[in-house]
Design an enzyme around this catalytic site. Structure first.
Site, PDB file in Angstrom:
ATOM      1  N   ASP A 156      38.955  37.156  37.154  1.00 25.09           N
ATOM      2  CA  ASP A 156      38.689  37.338  35.775  1.00 25.09           C
ATOM      3  C   ASP A 156      39.110  38.568  35.401  1.00 25.09           C
ATOM      4  OD1 ASP A 156      36.953  38.811  37.246  1.00 25.09           O
ATOM      5  OD2 ASP A 156      35.212  38.011  36.190  1.00 25.09           O
ATOM      6  N   GLU A 157      40.287  38.812  35.525  1.00 23.03           N
ATOM      7  CA  GLU A 157      41.016  40.182  35.279  1.00 23.03           C
ATOM      8  C   GLU A 157      42.647  39.896  34.737  1.00 23.03           C
ATOM      9  OE1 GLU A 157      41.265  44.788  37.244  1.00 23.03           O
ATOM     10  OE2 GLU A 157      40.197  43.288  38.028  1.00 23.03           O
ATOM     11  N   ASP A 173      49.463  50.155  38.741  1.00 22.82           N
ATOM     12  CA  ASP A 173      50.016  49.288  39.364  1.00 22.82           C
ATOM     13  C   ASP A 173      51.306  48.878  39.190  1.00 22.82           C
ATOM     14  OD1 ASP A 173      47.089  48.825  39.021  1.00 22.82           O
ATOM     15  OD2 ASP A 173      47.287  47.087  40.408  1.00 22.82           O
ATOM     16  N   GLU A 217      45.173  43.286  47.882  1.00 24.08           N
ATOM     17  CA  GLU A 217      44.449  44.725  47.268  1.00 24.08           C
ATOM     18  C   GLU A 217      44.045  45.822  47.984  1.00 24.08           C
ATOM     19  OE1 GLU A 217      41.561  45.601  43.201  1.00 24.08           O
ATOM     20  OE2 GLU A 217      41.332  43.892  44.439  1.00 24.08           O
TER      21      GLU A 217
END
Length: 949
Positions: A444-445, A452, A720
């Protein structure tokens, strides 16, 4: 001789883009010629070039990287162009015809914004029927639908792209698309249908679960269809209140949660539409590249999990969706849920946080090919429920969705794990370059985090042609920045995240445009972004001056070295490097980039101003952080790397800091501890400062923390976190843990630049001239790379033979040059294409331990025995861990030093990065010099055999 890659603004045959002043580029190839002597570009209004409106004539100054014809563009017009090239060997070639077509330009909109007279949550289909009684010559549709839309003409989808009108700061500007629908309309009755979905315009989106209706609360559409007839007349169909609406079979759509498609929901009721006052001021012809299905994957397996689930394994963490063929019974519901990994063999979605990431399909009983319309997923595994009968994996196809960019670079080595690492970074780019350079594509991003994008931009430009992609992102960044007094947001578009101003993240404003210029040689990117670049540095300068920091940046919020492993607080993701040092370093770096950009653009006074600012920041940083003897006050990897990369070190102390970095790594057991700031530069700094061996050590480490740790754990994209998945296969946490997060894939830029040695040169950007400087290491038998650059195809390959000889093979494209740097070479011993280097008529020189060769276009092969032995033999100077891995070596070792046999594995893990000679000074392992020398005599003929698995 042939000509290819004809592009306008680095887009092939762009339809309806905002082109500004068009820039035409091309590549000449398949010739033995070295140089272009002249070229001629013609632009016409017809394919036969009977109506030529621009002719450059035979011109020696035409630059194939970006040529601007002087044309006054007209709206809704297609322009055809071709180029003829003359070479220095007398060859001549004319290209095939390329084209570009303008959109509406300054032409006023006759169409009205309309919205359906339905509940705002009901997904609509907006429709219009029209009759054509005359032959159609051409037809175009100019469309923007909010939040997302798809158009059909007579039941066929217009165009091959998805998720239009793409993702940008809708409150600042709205992109409209142009469709060539000539083949879709017909004489007689026609129908146009536009389906609308939520998208990030009005659906749930944003940080911490997101919000709804960020940019608007009503489905809306503006559309003009312009049809040209054979008799010269025009028919125009505009959106107005004569259009109708019906309820869509799409009952719900959301970027995070997926889509519900009810094929039985065929409510034929016609509803009215009404005009809505959104205005036309924000409408702008598109900048976004089309988002298309670039590849298709078939499932590699159907898994029956311990929990009894049916799960498709796509074999690759990908972004897009699964399309499937079904003839399920009427009323039955098929549910597809998407995930990145399995846990204990079972389907798992917890790391997606609140994102449902599912697709629900209710069948109407007819055989159908089914896909989502207004969502996308990041996934490897798909759980299927409600399937009727035996599931056949051939009924499912993974549609890989990303912006329409050409892949330009490829790297291969003798190590399959390194090759997989390269592919992981490439797949991370595919998955996250979906119109916006997102941080991750699954949870949910899925937001355009600036940090980045900045750290990965160099790698991205090697991997793919990213000029147009980053041009659109930069335009959006500048739009957001314009209302923030120069501050760069954390994410672009901002959506729900209103903060910004962090170092490294804000550098998206300076680093990305400079990297794009460096790779493509078209200064239009600097012209477009210059005020944004300058505005960011001015924002920093104001923060500096308001705080009286005297050319340091010590105020504001900063992410620091995000997710580094050297922080004092294990619960903090910001790493252990002082944020004021990082921010001041970037202050210096960005100021210099603004100075460089100003110089390229001929703004010499501004260039001098910002160069002086950068130098002042450097001096202040040195005074604050570097002692008179050259010791950096911050003794960690990232601080040392940043100081060296960003040229913060006085020349007389550079070797001292490089040595301190080597010692720091030794204390860290030759494993990285860097985060988002330090990682992109770590191996580059090592290779360029006399520690190439350590750069390869970091690359080839397979235990945590390392790049190959994830590869050995089965990763097919970049994680990540360095330990997103633990050695036992368990996920390390769910709060912030993406398995497709490309930032650490920035190691690939080092692979292009230092392993393969392909380096662009600032003075001749766009790869018109390159520095070819591979840096081999014995732990790879070979490495080779291809780069289809803006100037043409480069190839670089090296191999270390069994007898210790080095061979290098290079291909340099037409009209380009290169400076080759041969490492550890003596000029008199180097052969070029089988002949002595002194006998082949090229410019050569000895520069310390390197031989420099100036080369033109062509294929070149060098071979020589290096002055330093590249083959490694076992000795007491190697790390203990390498010695004990070889049974024969270990036996010799134990015979001389019996204590080694008793070392537990945990002890080897803790001290194994040190050599036996270093350990011989420890109280628990006293070894005399005589014993060590005797060991070296016994080991010196035993070659180190590298395990590539």
């Amino acid at each position: 001789m042939k000509i290819k890659q004809l592009k306008t603004n680095r887009i092939t045959n762009p339809l309806g883009f905002d082109l500004g002043i068009p820039r035409l580029s091309f590549v000449t190839y398949d010739t033995n010629a070295k140089k272009q002597t002249a070229a001629q570009i013609q632009v016409a209004l017809d394919q036969e070039f009977t109506d030529i409106i621009f002719d450059s004539g035979v011109n020696a100054r035409i630059d194939s990287l970006a040529f601007k014809p002087t044309i006054n563009l007209k709206p809704r017009t297609r322009y055809y162009w071709r180029v003829t090239v003359w070479a220095d060997n007398g060859e001549e070639a004319t290209s095939e015809t390329a084209w570009f077509e303008t959109a509406k330009l300054a032409e006023a909109w006759a169409a009205k914004w309309i919205t359906p007279d339905l509940d705002k949550e009901t997904h609509p289909v907006l429709t219009r029927e029209f009759d054509l009684s005359k032959e159609v010559v051409s037809a175009r549709a100019y469309v923007c639908g909010l939040g997302l839309y798809e158009m059909e003409i007579n039941g066929e989808k217009a165009g091959d792209e998805y998720l239009t009108p793409n993702f940008n700061a809708y409150d600042k500007w709205l992109q409209y698309q142009t469709y060539d629908i000539t083949d879709l309309v017909r004489m007689g009755q026609n129908s146009v249908e536009v389906s609308l979905g939520n998208g990030l315009y009005k659906g749930r989106f944003g940080f911490e679960g997101g919000e709804t209706e960020i940019y608007g609360n009503q489905f809306s559409l503006v559309c003009e269809i312009v049809i040209q007839h054979a008799d010269g007349n025009t028919t125009i169909i505009n959106t107005d209140d004569s259009w109708k609406a019906r309820k869509s079979p799409i009952l719900f759509s959301g970027i995070y949660d997926g889509e519900i498609y009810h094929a039985e929901a065929t409510d034929a009721t016609s509803y009215n539409v009404k005009e809505i006052d959104l205005g036309h001021d924000r409408l702008k012809a598109r900048l976004s590249l089309p988002v298309v299905v670039k590849e298709e994957l078939k499932p590699i397996d159907v898994i029956k999990t311990p929990a009894g689930e049916t799960v498709l394994d796509m074999g690759q963490n990908m972004v897009g969706w699964v399309q499937f063929k079904t003839n399920a019974p009427k009323g039955s519901e098929i549910v597809l849920q998407y995930a990145e990994l399995l846990q204990e063999g079972n389907f798992y979605q917890d790391n997606l946080r609140t994102a449902k990431a599912e697709f629900r399909y209710i069948s109407n009983g007819e055989e159908s090919v089914v896909r989502p319309h207004f969502t996308f997923y990041g996934f490897r595994y798909v759980k299927v429920t409600g399937w009727s009968g035996e599931l056949n994996k051939d009924d499912f196809t993974g549609c890989v969705l990303y912006s329409d960019m050409e892949t330009t670079g490829i790297i291969e080595t003798s190590n399959p794990l390194v090759n997989r690492l390269f592919l992981n970074a490439l797949w991370g780019q595919k998955g996250n370059f979906l119109d916006v350079p997102t941080d991750c594509p699954q949870r949910d991003e899925r937001m355009g985090w600036t940090g980045d994008a900045q750290v990965f931009s160099g790698t991205a430009a090697f991997n793919m042609d990213t000029y147009a992609f980053f041009s659109k992102y930069g335009y959006d960044l500048a739009k957001e920045q314009s209302g923030l007094n120069g501050m760069v947001p954390m994410v672009v578009p901002m959506a729900t995240v209103k903060g910004g101003g962090s170092s490294a993240w804000g550098e998206a404003a300076t680093v990305i445009p400079w990297n794009v210029y460096l790779h493509y040689g078209d200064k239009a990117i600097l012209e477009q972004q210059f005020e944004s670049m300058k505005g960011w540095v001015d924002f920093i300068r104001r923060a500096d001056e308001e705080s009286s920091s005297k050319r340091l940046w010590t105020t504001g919020f900063h992410f620091g070295d995000w997710l580094a492993l050297d922080g004092d607080d294990p619960n903090s993701p910001m790493g252990g490097t002082e944020t004021a040092f990082i921010s001041s370093a970037y202050y210096c770096y960005s100021s210099m980039l603004v100075a460089k950009a100003a110089k390229v653009l001929g703004k010499m006074e501004i260039a001098q101003e910002y160069e002086e600012l950068s130098n002042a920041v450097r001096s202040a940083t040195q005074a604050e952080y570097i002692t008179p003897t050259g010791r950096l006050a911050l003794n960690n990897q990232t601080a040392l790397v940043v100081a060296l990369f960003m040229d913060l070190v006085p020349d007389e102390h550079r070797n001292r800091l490089a040595n301190d970095l080597r010692e720091r790594l030794k204390k860290d057991k030759n494993h990285l501890k860097t985060g988002f700031v330090g990682t992109p530069y770590l191996c580059r700094v090592l290779s360029e400062n006399g520690a190439n061996d350590l750069a390869y050590t970091l690359l080839l480490n397979k235990d945590y923390p390392s790049w190959l740790y994830a590869v050995t754990m089965g990763a097919t994209t970049i994680w990540e976190r360095w330990n997103s998945v633990l050695p036992d296969g368990k996920i390390s946490g769910t709060d912030m843990n993406s398995l497709n997060h490309y930032a650490y894939g920035s190691i690939v830029e080092w692979m292009y630049r230092n392993v393969a040695g392909i380096n662009p040169v600032e003075e001749q950007p766009g790869f018109r001239h390159v520095r070819l400087a591979p840096q081999p290491d014995y732990r790879l038998k070979y490495a080779k790379a291809k780069l289809d650059s803006a100037a043409g195809l480069y190839e670089s390959q090296w191999e270390l033979t069994e007898d210790g000889q080095l061979t290098f093979k290079f291909v340099i494209p037409f009209n380009a040059t290169a400076t080759v740097e041969l490492p550890d070479a003596a000029l008199e011993n180097v052969l070029l294409n089988g002949s002595s280097l002194n006998d082949v008529g090229v410019s050569v020189s000895q520069s310390g331990e390197k031989v420099l060769v100036e080369l033109n276009s062509g294929a070149w092969e060098f071979s020589y025995t290096p002055e330093v032995d590249y083959l490694k033999y076992y000795s007491t100077h190697l790390p203990l861990s390498e010695l004990v891995e070889n049974i024969q070596v270990k036996n010799i070792l134990v015979e001389a030093v019996p204590q080694v046999a008793a070392f537990p594995q945990e002890m080897i893990a803790n001290i194994g990065h040190q050599s036996l000679r270093e350990l011989s000074h420890m109280p628990f392992l006293p070894i005399s010099v005589e014993v060590l020398d005797d060991l070296d005599q016994k080991l010196k003929k035993m070659k180190v055999i590298v395990d590539f698995q």
